[in-house]
Design an enzyme around this catalytic site. Sequence first.
Site: not given
Lengths: 217, 202
Positions: A16-18, A50, A33
Site C-alpha cells: 500500500g502506498t501513494t 520510498k 508517503d
Amino acid sequence: MERHYMDSKIKGVSTGTTILAVTFNGGVIIGSDSRASMGGNYVCSKTINKLIQVHDRIFCCIAGSLADAQAVTKTAKFQISLHSIQMESPPLVKAAASVMKELCYNNKEELQAGFITAGWDKKKGPQVYTVALGGMLLSLPFTIGGSGSTYIYGYTDAKYKPDMSREECLQFATNALALAMGRDNVSGGVAHLVVITEGGVEHVVIPGDKLPKFHDE
Amino acid sequence: KSITTIIAVEFNGGVVLGSDSRVSAGETVVNRVMNKLSLLHDKIYCALSGSAADAQTIAEMVNYQLDVHSIEIGEDPQVRSAATLVKNISYKYKEELSAHLIVAGWDRRGGGQVFVTLNGLLSRQPFAVGGSGSSYVYGFVDAEYQKGMSKEDCQQFVVNTISLAMSRDGSSGGVAYLVTIDEKGAEEKCILGNELPTFYDQ
C-alpha cells in the site's frame, strides 16, 4: 552533490502506498508517503523512505512489494553506475528507466512492483518515466502510482498544468499526497518529496500535522 | 449490470445531483443514455449506483411508499423520511441487494439535504459521491468542495467531477445528467459528451 542513504532494515511486505512524480519548469519533483503495511491492518513502519537515489540526479520510487523493490533497485543502481563509468558521463534518465524496465520485464512472473523513475539530465532536462507491472516503459509529464493513487486521478487530471514553477509544483504534489493519504488506509505518515534540478537535489519532509487540511478536517 | 459515478452536493437553498449515463454488463455497454437520477417525489430525487436492477427496484418501491406517506401526512414529505425508507430496504435486504442510493432533495424544514444510505447506514453529509467512478475523484472533491457555494458553483463542481470520473473509469461515460432541486422545484438538465469540460490530457 549529496548522497541520501536509505535504511534497508525494512521488514514485511508492503503493498500500500501513494507515489507520484511531476515535472515543472526546470526540474522534477518525486514524492511518496511513508507507510509500510503488512496484510492491510498492521503498519510495520511509519517513516520509511520510498524514494531511492539510483544516481546523482536520478531517483526512483517503488509501489508494491518492498522486498522486490529493494532487490530490483540494488541491481539497477549497480548497473547504472557501471554504465555511467563506461560512458564517462552521468547516465540519462531514460537509461536508468530502461534498466528498471529490463529487470521488471525479464522477471515479470516473480515481481510485484511498479516503478516511477524521475530525474534530470543534460540532454532532455527533467523527465518522468513509469514502468508498469508488466514491464511497459512510458514517458509522461507526470504520473501517479500505488494503491492511494486511484483517489487522486481526478485531482491530478484537473490540477496539473504544464510548465509550473517550483513552488506551484511543490504545492500540487503535497496536496495530491495529502488527499491520497486522507482516503487510503494503507498510505500515511509523512510526505517525502525530492526536488531534482540541474543545480542539485533537495529532500523535503512534511510531517503529518503540517500537511494541508481540507474541508472536513 | 452495474452503474457508476453519482454525486450529490448541498448548497444554500437546495441540492444538485449529477450522474453519468453508462450501464455496462461486463465489457459491453448495454445502455449509454440511462438517466440514473430517479424521482422519489416532487422535490426529492435519488441517484442510483451498483446493480441497475436492484437500484431501480428500490427506487420504485420508495416512490410508492413516499406517495402513500405524503397523502397520510397531508403535505410534502421530508428528505429524511425518503432516506429512511431507502435505508430500511437496504438494511433489511443487505445480503441480497447490491445497490447504493444517494437521496437528496429540498424540504421546508431542513432546506437542501443529502443523505447516504450505503449498506443500510443513514448519514447526512454536505456532499456525497458513489459508484465505481467515485474512487478516482475522492481527491478532487476533498480538495475542491467548500461550504457555502452558490447554485452555479455547485453545478459547475458537479459537472467537473463527473467529467473527471468518466475520463478515468471504464464503467462511466456517455452524457452527464444534472438535477437541481430548490424551493421552486426540480430542474433536469442533460450535458452532452462534447460539451463536458476537458482537462489537461496527456
